[in-house]
Scaffold this active site. Structure first.
Site, mmCIF file in Angstrom:
data_model
loop_
_atom_site.group_PDB
_atom_site.id
_atom_site.type_symbol
_atom_site.label_atom_id
_atom_site.label_comp_id
_atom_site.label_asym_id
_atom_site.label_seq_id
_atom_site.Cartn_x
_atom_site.Cartn_y
_atom_site.Cartn_z
ATOM 1 N N ALA A 180 28.578 142.818 14.649
ATOM 2 C CA ALA A 180 28.705 144.318 15.148
ATOM 3 C C ALA A 180 27.769 144.315 16.151
ATOM 4 O O ALA A 180 26.330 144.756 16.270
ATOM 5 C CB ALA A 180 27.998 145.167 13.872
ATOM 6 N N THR B 95 29.336 145.285 19.858
ATOM 7 C CA THR B 95 29.999 146.260 20.773
ATOM 8 C C THR B 95 29.615 147.524 20.306
ATOM 9 O O THR B 95 30.079 148.000 19.392
ATOM 10 C CB THR B 95 31.345 145.920 21.183
ATOM 11 O OG1 THR B 95 31.562 144.497 21.336
ATOM 12 C CG2 THR B 95 31.824 146.661 22.333
ATOM 13 N N ILE C 250 35.159 146.492 16.171
ATOM 14 C CA ILE C 250 34.593 145.355 15.266
ATOM 15 C C ILE C 250 35.683 144.773 14.689
ATOM 16 O O ILE C 250 36.349 145.282 13.478
ATOM 17 C CB ILE C 250 33.544 146.042 14.355
ATOM 18 C CG1 ILE C 250 32.401 146.897 15.244
ATOM 19 C CG2 ILE C 250 32.786 145.118 13.503
ATOM 20 C CD1 ILE C 250 31.713 146.101 16.026
ATOM 21 N N GLU D 74 32.274 129.950 20.286
ATOM 22 C CA GLU D 74 33.189 130.837 20.230
ATOM 23 C C GLU D 74 34.071 130.877 21.463
ATOM 24 O O GLU D 74 35.092 130.843 21.237
ATOM 25 C CB GLU D 74 32.420 132.074 20.266
ATOM 26 C CG GLU D 74 33.237 133.284 20.257
ATOM 27 C CD GLU D 74 32.525 134.581 20.389
ATOM 28 O OE1 GLU D 74 33.422 135.940 20.111
ATOM 29 O OE2 GLU D 74 31.480 134.806 20.117
ATOM 30 N N ARG E 7 70.994 130.300 25.668
ATOM 31 C CA ARG E 7 71.079 131.588 26.140
ATOM 32 C C ARG E 7 72.257 131.101 27.542
ATOM 33 O O ARG E 7 71.711 130.356 28.344
ATOM 34 C CB ARG E 7 70.011 132.271 26.644
ATOM 35 C CG ARG E 7 70.389 133.539 27.503
ATOM 36 C CD ARG E 7 70.729 134.680 26.489
ATOM 37 N NE ARG E 7 71.008 135.979 27.228
ATOM 38 C CZ ARG E 7 72.043 136.724 27.635
ATOM 39 N NH1 ARG E 7 72.971 135.661 27.708
ATOM 40 N NH2 ARG E 7 71.844 137.629 28.630
ATOM 41 N N HIS F 136 63.328 135.653 29.438
ATOM 42 C CA HIS F 136 64.126 136.017 28.126
ATOM 43 C C HIS F 136 65.226 137.136 28.634
ATOM 44 O O HIS F 136 65.921 137.652 27.888
ATOM 45 C CB HIS F 136 63.208 136.557 26.949
ATOM 46 C CG HIS F 136 62.645 135.434 26.043
ATOM 47 N ND1 HIS F 136 61.881 134.476 26.635
ATOM 48 C CD2 HIS F 136 63.051 135.230 24.955
ATOM 49 C CE1 HIS F 136 61.417 133.742 25.495
ATOM 50 N NE2 HIS F 136 62.300 134.160 24.305
ATOM 51 N N GLY G 70 34.574 137.460 23.440
ATOM 52 C CA GLY G 70 33.568 136.484 23.505
ATOM 53 C C GLY G 70 33.061 136.445 24.877
ATOM 54 O O GLY G 70 32.479 135.466 25.401
ATOM 55 N N GLY G 71 33.234 137.629 25.932
ATOM 56 C CA GLY G 71 32.921 137.360 26.987
ATOM 57 C C GLY G 71 33.913 137.612 27.970
ATOM 58 O O GLY G 71 35.045 136.795 27.920
#
Length: 398
Positions: free
Chosen positions: A141, A143, A174, A261, A287, A357, A382-383
């Site tokens: 926790a 932010t 969170i 991270e 396609r 697509h 994570g930044g």
């Protein structure tokens, strides 16, 4: 001059089987077992969970029972004592599918290591075995509304009152907010500290503690079955023994684990990009337009060639970074480069592949639509990309 014989057999370059030097046979056995679990327990329900924007809590208990969670934890605390590569595989396979599965990777790779490194012996004995078994899932926790990446200026406080801390404040965005039973809560224990980051601490708070509650369940653009909520703390009292590490050292604790991270985020982003390109190659081959496969059009070929090249270069760079990280090297600049580049590349690739697509890319029945929604958060969590660029510039002496 000697005769030279050329084989007429075409050589196929398989971008998606590039050797990863840090993975052994044991790593791949773990991946195989994890994929079987995902195929059996998660894939059949995934679309329903995405629609409901929630992954049932019992999924993580089953993962713990199968030995997929927090595999790096020391056997003395119930873990397997395995290396970072096993957590990388958990992250890869979680993101290969997406949604709520990513919560298991967050728990194992990002939050549990805080306890491993900074927990007291009493805390580790109490919690680590339950983290491994899946009895307790964790979240961080950090932010708050209005702070974003500016963790030094958070407003949530923890005031010492005898043998307790009294916590007040609000957190947002969170991850694992509904499913987690324990949070590492970032608070100000000294609001007057100069510089401000020296007043930040991390305190363990369990769900069910009086005054601690969930706020709104947040509706997100993507990663919909990965639960994300607000958390509210109103005169929440916890014992001072719930402090993680030292008081005032919270910022350093958080920074210490960010490299891992960010490596995980970059690596998982690359896995998603590979999945996007694989599905797009399959699509353009089958396609047809104007009487022939759109894979035969030069623009399609050039787009695919450029994206495959970007993926290959990014993989080589990440292989080097991961190897060096697992060898204990401090490579903050390179990690920031990877975190800045790979998620942004994956976002561009999602947009390019959606375009290939055509109208079908805008339809939810094709996976590219969900990938297009899911991937942007990788350049934020994570930044942010902008923070990564700031770090790179600073480390270059600017």
């Amino acid at each position: 001059m000697a005769n030279t014989t050329f084989s007429s057999k075409p050589v196929t370059f398989d971008l998606f089987k590039t050797k990863r030097p840090f993975y052994t046979e044991e790593h791949e056995m773990f991946r195989t077992s994890l994929r079987k679990f995902i195929d059996k327990e998660i894939v059949p329900h995934f679309e329903e969970w995405e629609e409901n924007q929630y992954t049932p809590r019992e999924v993580f208990t089953k993962m713990g029972e199968q030995g997929f969670l927090a595999t790096q934890v020391d056997p003395a605390y119930g873990g397997l004592g395995l290396d970072f590569g096993f957590n990388l595989i958990l992250g890869e396979e979680a993101h290969r599918l997406g949604g709520g599965m990513v919560g298991a990777s967050l728990h194992s790779t990002i939050t549990v290591p805080y306890m491993e490194t900074y927990g007291t012996e009493e805390q580790k004995k109490k919690y680590l075995p339950k983290f491994v078994s899946g009895e307790i899932i964790t979240g961080v926790a950090m932010t708050e509304p209005g702070t974003g990446s500016d963790l030094a200026n958070i407003r949530a406080t923890a005031v010492r009152d005898g043998d307790e801390y009294v916590i007040n404040g609000q957190k947002t965005f969170i991850s694992n907010g509904l499913n987690a039973e324990l949070f590492f809560v970032v608070v100000k224990t000294d609001p007057h500290a100069v510089p401000a980051y020296k007043g930040v601490s991390v305190i363990i708070v369990e769900k069910g503690t009086p005054g601690f509650s969930n706020g709104r369940k947040l509706k997100k653009l993507g990663q919909r079955s990965w639960d994300t909520t607000e958390l509210v703390f109103e005169d929440v009292r916890v014992p001072v023994t719930n402090l993680l590490g030292e008081e005032g050292k919270g910022f350093a604790i958080l920074m210490d684990k960010l490299a891992q991270e960010r490596i995980s985020a970059a690596n998982s982003s690359l896995i998603v990009a590979e999945e996007i390109l694989k599905s797009t190659i399959a699509y353009v081959k089958q396609r047809t337009a104007f009487g022939k496969p759109i894979s035969s059009f030069q623009n399609t070929q050039f787009e695919i060639a450029e994206m495959a090249t970007e993926l290959s270069l990014a993989r080589s760079f990440l292989n080097d970074i991961i190897t060096r990280h697992m060898n204990g090297e401090k490579i903050d600049t390179e990690v920031s480069m990877a975190k800045a580049y790979v998620p942004e590349m994956a976002k561009r690739m999602a947009a390019r592949c959606l375009q290939l697509h055509g109208g079908y890319g805008f339809m939810e029945e094709y996976s590219i639509a969900r990938r297009y929604r899911d991937i942007p958060v990788m350049s934020i969590g994570g930044g942010t990309t902008e923070i990564m660029k700031t770090i790179i510039a600073k480390n270059l002496g600017m």
